[in-house]
Design a protein around this motif. Structure first.
Motif, PDB file in Angstrom:
ATOM      1  N   ALA A   1      -8.216  22.192 -91.842  1.00  0.00           N
ATOM      2  CA  ALA A   1      -6.750  22.210 -91.736  1.00  0.00           C
ATOM      3  C   ALA A   1      -6.253  23.602 -91.341  1.00  0.00           C
ATOM      4  CB  ALA A   1      -6.130  21.765 -93.056  1.00  0.00           C
ATOM      5  N   GLU A   2      -6.920  24.623 -91.884  1.00  0.00           N
ATOM      6  CA  GLU A   2      -6.526  25.998 -91.548  1.00  0.00           C
ATOM      7  C   GLU A   2      -6.779  26.268 -90.056  1.00  0.00           C
ATOM      8  OE1 GLU A   2      -8.611  28.860 -93.980  1.00  0.00           O
ATOM      9  OE2 GLU A   2      -7.637  30.567 -92.976  1.00  0.00           O
ATOM     10  N   ALA A   3      -7.957  25.842 -89.597  1.00  0.00           N
ATOM     11  CA  ALA A   3      -8.281  26.012 -88.166  1.00  0.00           C
ATOM     12  C   ALA A   3      -7.311  25.198 -87.298  1.00  0.00           C
ATOM     13  CB  ALA A   3      -9.716  25.572 -87.904  1.00  0.00           C
ATOM     14  N   ALA A   4      -6.949  24.009 -87.779  1.00  0.00           N
ATOM     15  CA  ALA A   4      -6.050  23.145 -86.994  1.00  0.00           C
ATOM     16  C   ALA A   4      -4.665  23.764 -86.862  1.00  0.00           C
ATOM     17  CB  ALA A   4      -5.962  21.765 -87.655  1.00  0.00           C
ATOM     18  N   GLU A   5      -4.224  24.463 -87.915  1.00  0.00           N
ATOM     19  CA  GLU A   5      -2.931  25.166 -87.830  1.00  0.00           C
ATOM     20  C   GLU A   5      -2.974  26.238 -86.744  1.00  0.00           C
ATOM     21  OE1 GLU A   5       0.025  24.540 -88.970  1.00  0.00           O
ATOM     22  OE2 GLU A   5      -0.893  22.799 -89.920  1.00  0.00           O
ATOM     23  N   LEU A   6      -4.087  26.951 -86.680  1.00  0.00           N
ATOM     24  CA  LEU A   6      -4.225  27.997 -85.670  1.00  0.00           C
ATOM     25  C   LEU A   6      -4.292  27.386 -84.266  1.00  0.00           C
ATOM     26  CD1 LEU A   6      -6.738  30.235 -87.634  1.00  0.00           C
ATOM     27  CD2 LEU A   6      -4.371  30.841 -87.038  1.00  0.00           C
ATOM     28  N   ALA A   7      -4.938  26.210 -84.163  1.00  0.00           N
ATOM     29  CA  ALA A   7      -4.991  25.521 -82.873  1.00  0.00           C
ATOM     30  C   ALA A   7      -3.592  25.094 -82.445  1.00  0.00           C
ATOM     31  CB  ALA A   7      -5.919  24.308 -82.967  1.00  0.00           C
ATOM     32  N   ALA A   8      -2.825  24.548 -83.409  1.00  0.00           N
ATOM     33  CA  ALA A   8      -1.455  24.115 -83.093  1.00  0.00           C
ATOM     34  C   ALA A   8      -0.608  25.309 -82.668  1.00  0.00           C
ATOM     35  CB  ALA A   8      -0.841  23.415 -84.299  1.00  0.00           C
ATOM     36  N   ALA A   9      -0.850  26.452 -83.323  1.00  0.00           N
ATOM     37  CA  ALA A   9      -0.088  27.657 -82.981  1.00  0.00           C
ATOM     38  C   ALA A   9      -0.473  28.188 -81.602  1.00  0.00           C
ATOM     39  CB  ALA A   9      -0.311  28.734 -84.048  1.00  0.00           C
ATOM     40  N   ALA A  10      -1.745  27.960 -81.215  1.00  0.00           N
ATOM     41  CA  ALA A  10      -2.215  28.453 -79.905  1.00  0.00           C
ATOM     42  C   ALA A  10      -1.743  27.570 -78.757  1.00  0.00           C
ATOM     43  CB  ALA A  10      -3.740  28.530 -79.908  1.00  0.00           C
ATOM     44  N   ALA A  11      -1.350  26.335 -79.078  1.00  0.00           N
ATOM     45  CA  ALA A  11      -0.903  25.407 -78.034  1.00  0.00           C
ATOM     46  C   ALA A  11       0.511  25.759 -77.598  1.00  0.00           C
ATOM     47  CB  ALA A  11      -0.952  23.975 -78.569  1.00  0.00           C
ATOM     48  N   GLU A  12       0.728  25.706 -76.280  1.00  0.00           N
ATOM     49  CA  GLU A  12       2.070  25.940 -75.737  1.00  0.00           C
ATOM     50  C   GLU A  12       2.439  24.756 -74.857  1.00  0.00           C
ATOM     51  OE1 GLU A  12       1.236  29.481 -73.595  1.00  0.00           O
ATOM     52  OE2 GLU A  12       1.469  30.793 -75.338  1.00  0.00           O
ATOM     53  N   PRO A  13       2.489  23.563 -75.455  1.00  0.00           N
ATOM     54  CA  PRO A  13       2.743  22.379 -74.629  1.00  0.00           C
ATOM     55  C   PRO A  13       4.181  22.365 -74.125  1.00  0.00           C
ATOM     56  CG  PRO A  13       2.721  21.780 -76.948  1.00  0.00           C
ATOM     57  CD  PRO A  13       2.366  23.232 -76.890  1.00  0.00           C
ATOM     58  N   ARG A  14       4.383  21.551 -73.098  1.00  0.00           N
ATOM     59  CA  ARG A  14       5.729  21.422 -72.528  1.00  0.00           C
ATOM     60  C   ARG A  14       6.190  19.965 -72.638  1.00  0.00           C
ATOM     61  NH1 ARG A  14       5.490  24.435 -66.766  1.00  0.00           N
ATOM     62  NH2 ARG A  14       3.919  22.837 -66.467  1.00  0.00           N
ATOM     63  N   ASP A  15       7.478  19.790 -72.712  1.00  0.00           N
ATOM     64  CA  ASP A  15       8.052  18.446 -72.640  1.00  0.00           C
ATOM     65  C   ASP A  15       7.785  17.898 -71.245  1.00  0.00           C
ATOM     66  OD1 ASP A  15       9.189  18.855 -75.148  1.00  0.00           O
ATOM     67  OD2 ASP A  15      11.148  19.422 -74.351  1.00  0.00           O
ATOM     68  N   ASP A  16       7.245  16.696 -71.155  1.00  0.00           N
ATOM     69  CA  ASP A  16       7.099  16.060 -69.843  1.00  0.00           C
ATOM     70  C   ASP A  16       7.005  14.551 -70.042  1.00  0.00           C
ATOM     71  OD1 ASP A  16       4.496  15.499 -70.647  1.00  0.00           O
ATOM     72  OD2 ASP A  16       3.557  16.972 -69.340  1.00  0.00           O
TER      73      ASP A  16
END
Lengths: 287, 159
Positions: free
Chosen positions: A242-257
């Motif tokens: 879960a800790e790693a997943a939080e960092l992954a979510a923070a590293a993602a810069e997705p866009r609305d599409d």
């Protein structure tokens, strides 16, 4: 639709192919499976003056393990990887999810890697497992670490006169596992979100090495180095994932599409990272 | 450039421009129009042919790349004895409505059965996942491919 006019060179050897490329310079493109390049040419997004077809070159179609590595030649199709007993972990998991079955019969793993489509699957997988891209030019051969190879959208570290002849992927010596979780609207679409996970365990069951990489949520396939760092040395557990997943979510810069909102895609990254790491750990523990 | 492609068992030699796509070569030069052009963007599978036994999208293969290959189109399915089991099964199970996707669906089905004589519904669905049908909802296509598999197994004396 059809491509604009070009000259076709059917190379019979790697040497012939790279010499031909050196002769024509930036107007030349190598053709392997053509499942990205030919559509781009038909839409006139790409209009090479010369295509250098490498499909007739002998000896580039093997996917096999030797000396602690998985070697994938430049003419190994996605379907060959999916069918191979030599593939492992995240690589074996991703192969059936690349494009669709017919495209997998033609398209090559090395071609996808070289194409550097930021929404392509393979570069995330290789960023997670580690790999070297073998590049051949008239001057010689070099091995480019995947993290250096992937420079940006449709941009690799390949020099003008270099051909990708293969991939060299380390096969971990201890217990290991991997996964590739891909959300797509339909078969053959780009990933809405995909997460590649790779874990190696030491004798005590602790994580000795970790790889985590994201597809379609950044301008380029992204290795989540800080998430990998928090995993190493830990016993696999829902909390550490879960800790790693939080960092992954923070590293993602997705866009609305059309595929969804940025906030939702970030949530998918978080969920897939947790699930993907858990699946990798389970595979490693059973190996 | 000079290419020779074996299409449905007959050699077709000729001069093609490098940019000629396999689907256009088959339709316009060879004159076999059973291979359709649908999306023309590697999505729909209407242009599916078997190249050395494997289904590929012929709108995304250069004719020059097929030089020396054996290509099967929908016209190559039937034999002297009659329709291929996949063709009669599509007829009997109503595996088509408008028919536009049907050549591709049948070729993928035939190729699947050759590799996997008794595919499950899921395996059939997976195999045809690169081929789009806008009419049937796929139910009867899956049914037809499984019927063809069962009939092929029967006629070969299998279980």
């Amino acid at each position: 639709m059809f491509p604009s006019r070009f000259d076709l060179v059917v190379a019979q050897s790697v040497g012939e192919a790279v010499e031909a490329k050196a002769d024509v310079g930036e107007g030349g493109r190598f053709l392997a499976g053509g499942q990205s390049l030919i559509p781009m040419m038909k839409m006139r997004v790409a209009f090479p003056e010369t295509l250098i077809d490498i499909n007739r070159i002998a000896g580039l179609d093997a996917v096999e393990r030797s000396n602690g590595h998985l070697h994938v030649g430049a003419l190994v199709r996605h379907a060959d990887v999916a069918a191979s007993d030599a593939a492992f972990g995240a690589i074996a998991a991703a192969a059936p999810w690349v494009a669709d079955p017919l495209v997998r019969n033609r398209g090559t793993m090395c071609g996808s890697v070289a194409h550097c489509d930021p929404e392509g699957d393979w570069n995330s997988v290789l960023l997670a497992t580690g790999a070297a891209v073998i590049a051949q030019s008239p001057g010689g051969q070099r091995a480019i670490p995947i993290a250096e190879f992937v420079q940006g959208a449709f941009t690799s570290a390949l020099a003008e006169d270099e051909l990708v002849t293969g991939l060299r992927i380390p096969v971990p010596s201890g217990r290991f596992g991997g996964s590739y979780l891909k959300l797509e609207r339909k078969i053959g679409d780009y990933a809405t979100v995909a997460v590649a996970s790779h874990l190696e365990l030491d004798d005590s069951g602790a994580i000795a090495a970790a790889g985590l990489a994201l597809t379609s949520v950044n301008p380029v396939n992204t290795k989540v180095v800080d998430a990998e760092a928090v995993l190493v040395g830990q016993q696999p557990s829902p909390e550490v994932f879960a800790e790693a997943a939080e960092l992954a979510a923070a590293a993602a810069e997705p866009r609305d599409d059309v595929r969804g909102t940025a906030a939702w895609k970030r949530q998918v990254v978080r969920t897939y990272a947790k699930r993907g790491l858990a699946a990798a750990a389970q595979q490693a523990e059973g190996s | 450039m000079e290419v020779t492609i074996t299409i449905n068992g007959s050699d077709h030699a000729g001069d093609v421009e490098p940019r000629t796509l396999l689907v256009d070569h088959i339709r316009r030069t060879v004159g076999l129009t059973g291979t359709h052009i649908g999306c023309d963007t590697t999505s729909c599978g209407a242009c599916t042919v078997l190249m050395d036994g494997k289904p590929v999208k012929s709108c995304t293969v250069l004719a020059a790349q097929a030089d020396g290959s054996a290509v099967t189109t929908v016209e190559g399915l039937k034999t002297a004895e009659g329709l291929h089991p996949i063709q009669s099964a599509f007829t009997d199970d109503h595996g088509l409505q408008c028919g536009f996707c049907t050549p591709g669906m049948m070729l993928v089905g035939a190729s699947l059965i050759a590799e996997n004589p008794d595919p499950s519904d899921d395996e059939v669905r997976w195999a045809i996942s690169g081929n789009l049908c806008r009419c049937t909802g796929y139910i009867n296509i899956v049914k037809a491919i499984r019927t063809a598999a069962a009939r092929a197994a029967e006629s070969s004396g299998g279980s």
